[in-house]
Design an enzyme around this catalytic site. Structure first.
Site, PDB file in Angstrom:
ATOM      1  CD  GLN A 196     -28.356  15.573   9.777  1.00 11.45           C
ATOM      2  OE1 GLN A 196     -27.975  16.718  10.006  1.00 11.45           O
ATOM      3  NE2 GLN A 196     -27.556  14.668   9.234  1.00 11.45           N
ATOM      4  CB  SER A 197     -30.287  17.267  17.177  1.00 17.82           C
ATOM      5  OG  SER A 197     -30.295  18.343  18.103  1.00 17.82           O
TER       6      SER A 197
END
Ligand SMILES: *Cc1c(COP(=O)(O)O)cnc(C)c1O
Length: 439
Positions: free
Chosen positions: A156-157
């Site tokens: 989920q960067s």
């Protein structure tokens, strides 16, 4: 705006047959086709001299796609620091982001004043703190004629997502390594459905997929010994097989180029308010360290009118002090140590991306009290740390009597849509409205 020098970069035309999501393994290096070989349209960049920020002034806004020559903020007098500043910059973010009152009734001390700088508003799909660093990193990539970007982050960067969107906006090809939480991935690399299930379709991942980003999934591994060699191998492969020139951006864009994004943000804050009078403390969450480093270094070079306080969401305070020391050295500042420029307090809890039930419950408590949405991985941990410190008695708190605190909202909105908070919302508030209720 007068053009200084034209730049041309080659842009891939979309190839729908290429596998865009793949499990990365060195064994597959030579057998996989990564990108199209077809002839590519050209996009031209011309460099212009700096103008005032006009992003918010209406009319056709072409400035976001132009390369500017950059000079350091005027409060920086040290000539070696000025010499180490990047030569180019793009203007990609919506600036200046607003500073607003931040109402947190969980803070019991009445003497504290709290404000929030809305860096979650630097854009929509590009929003958050990363775009400020990427203005310098993408400018560096484009000025040196690169046509692909390779970067890395967690699944989920927010950084990787901003890279995907900006690549497509600027005509570069995005490649992201997404580091799973699994220490070993047993999935068959040829089983496309299972490979795709490893990262799902929620939050930031959906944006990568809509951008047709090349996603390379890897197990949990360190940056230096694991990710960096893989990024370098991909760079070489893209060059040998496709004649492409890829630019590698490390995790979070927190290097000696990216750090200027938050030295500039500091200069923006200094223009917006009276530092030292209206604001005594700047508070933020720190993950890869670049945002904290930029603010701390900016504040030091400006004579340290405020105190900078960062809450960790991943590593230990020592790790971040070391990172900031490295940044100070790379900019040519030898007269201070990181510990003199910033206070770093630990609030990572059980670790990066891991939240307690109390954490997850407080997302809705804070949102319903203030209208501010916080993401569980970064900004929530910063605000929870701030609340805990602010509720200590003045002699034990980093915030003295009458502290005037500016919290930097670093973004992360899409990370909120990975379903973590779903079990912690109040479902009793939804009911069916029936016509019997009309009297
Ligand atoms: C990356 C990130 C941070 C941390 O910034 P660093 O410069 O990596 O320390 C904070 N908040 C959000 C939402 C982020 O995505």
């Amino acid at each position: 705006m007068s053009p200084i020098a034209p730049f041309e970069i080659r842009v891939e035309s979309p190839c729908f047959l290429a596998p865009r999501v793949s499990l990365w393994s060195f064994r597959h290096l030579n057998s996989r086709k990564l990108a199209s070989n077809r002839s590519m349209p050209l996009r031209t960049y011309s460099m212009t001299t700096p103008t005032a920020d006009v992003a918010n002034e209406g009319g056709i806004n072409a400035e976001g796609n132009q390369l500017y020559s950059y000079s350091a903020p005027s409060f920086i007098k040290q000539s070696n620091v000025i010499d180490n500043a990047p030569k180019h910059r793009l203007k990609l973010a919506m600036r200046p982001t607003p500073i607003q009152p931040f109402h947190l009734p969980m803070i019991k001390r009445g003497d504290i004043k709290l404000y929030i700088k809305r860096d979650d508003m630097t854009g929509i799909t590009e929003s958050g703190n990363k775009i400020r660093k990427l203005e310098f990193l993408f400018a560096d990539a484009i000025a040196s004629n690169h046509d692909c970007i390779i970067t890395a982050g967690g699944v989920q960067s927010n950084h990787a997502r901003a890279v995907s969107v900006l690549c497509r906006r600027l005509g570069l090809e995005p490649h992201v390594f997404l580091r799973s939480t699994l220490s070993k991935i047993e999935t068959d690399p040829n089983d496309s459905e299972s490979v795709n299930q490893l990262i799902g379709f929620d939050g930031n991942v959906l944006i990568h997929r809509l951008c047709k980003t090349y996603i390379h999934i890897v197990p949990r591994m360190s940056f230096l010994s694991g990710l960096l060699p893989r990024m370098q191998a991909l760079k070489q492969q893209l060059h040998e097989e496709n004649g492409k020139k890829a630019y590698i951006i490390g995790i979070g864009g927190s290097d000696e180029v990216g750090v200027w994004g938050y030295i500039e943000a500091y200069a923006e804050i200094a223009k917006q308010c009276q530092l030292g009078q209206e604001i005594s403390h700047i508070v933020l969450s720190t993950g890869s360290g670049g945002t904290a480093a930029g603010l701390a270094i900016g504040n030091f070079l400006n004579g340290s009118p405020v105190k900078i306080v960062a809450f960790t969401v991943s590593d230990t305070p020592e790790y971040f002090y070391d990172h900031i020391d490295e940044m100070l050295t790379s900019l040519g500042i030898s007269e201070v140590k990181a510990t003199d420029t910033i206070t770093i307090l630990e609030n990572k809890g059980k670790g990066y991306g891991i939240n307690s039930k109390d954490d997850l419950r407080s997302v809705s408590q804070i949102c319903s009290a203030s209208g501010i949405l916080l993401d569980p991985t970064y900004t929530l941990k910063g605000v929870r740390g701030l609340i805990a410190e602010a509720n200590k008695s003045t002699e034990h708190s980093v915030f003295p009597q009458d502290a005037r605190i500016l919290f930097i909202h670093t973004g992360g909105l899409f990370g909120l849509f990975d379903r973590r908070v779903e079990p912690y919302v109040d479902t009793s508030l939804a009911s069916l409205w029936t016509d019997d209720q009309v009297k």
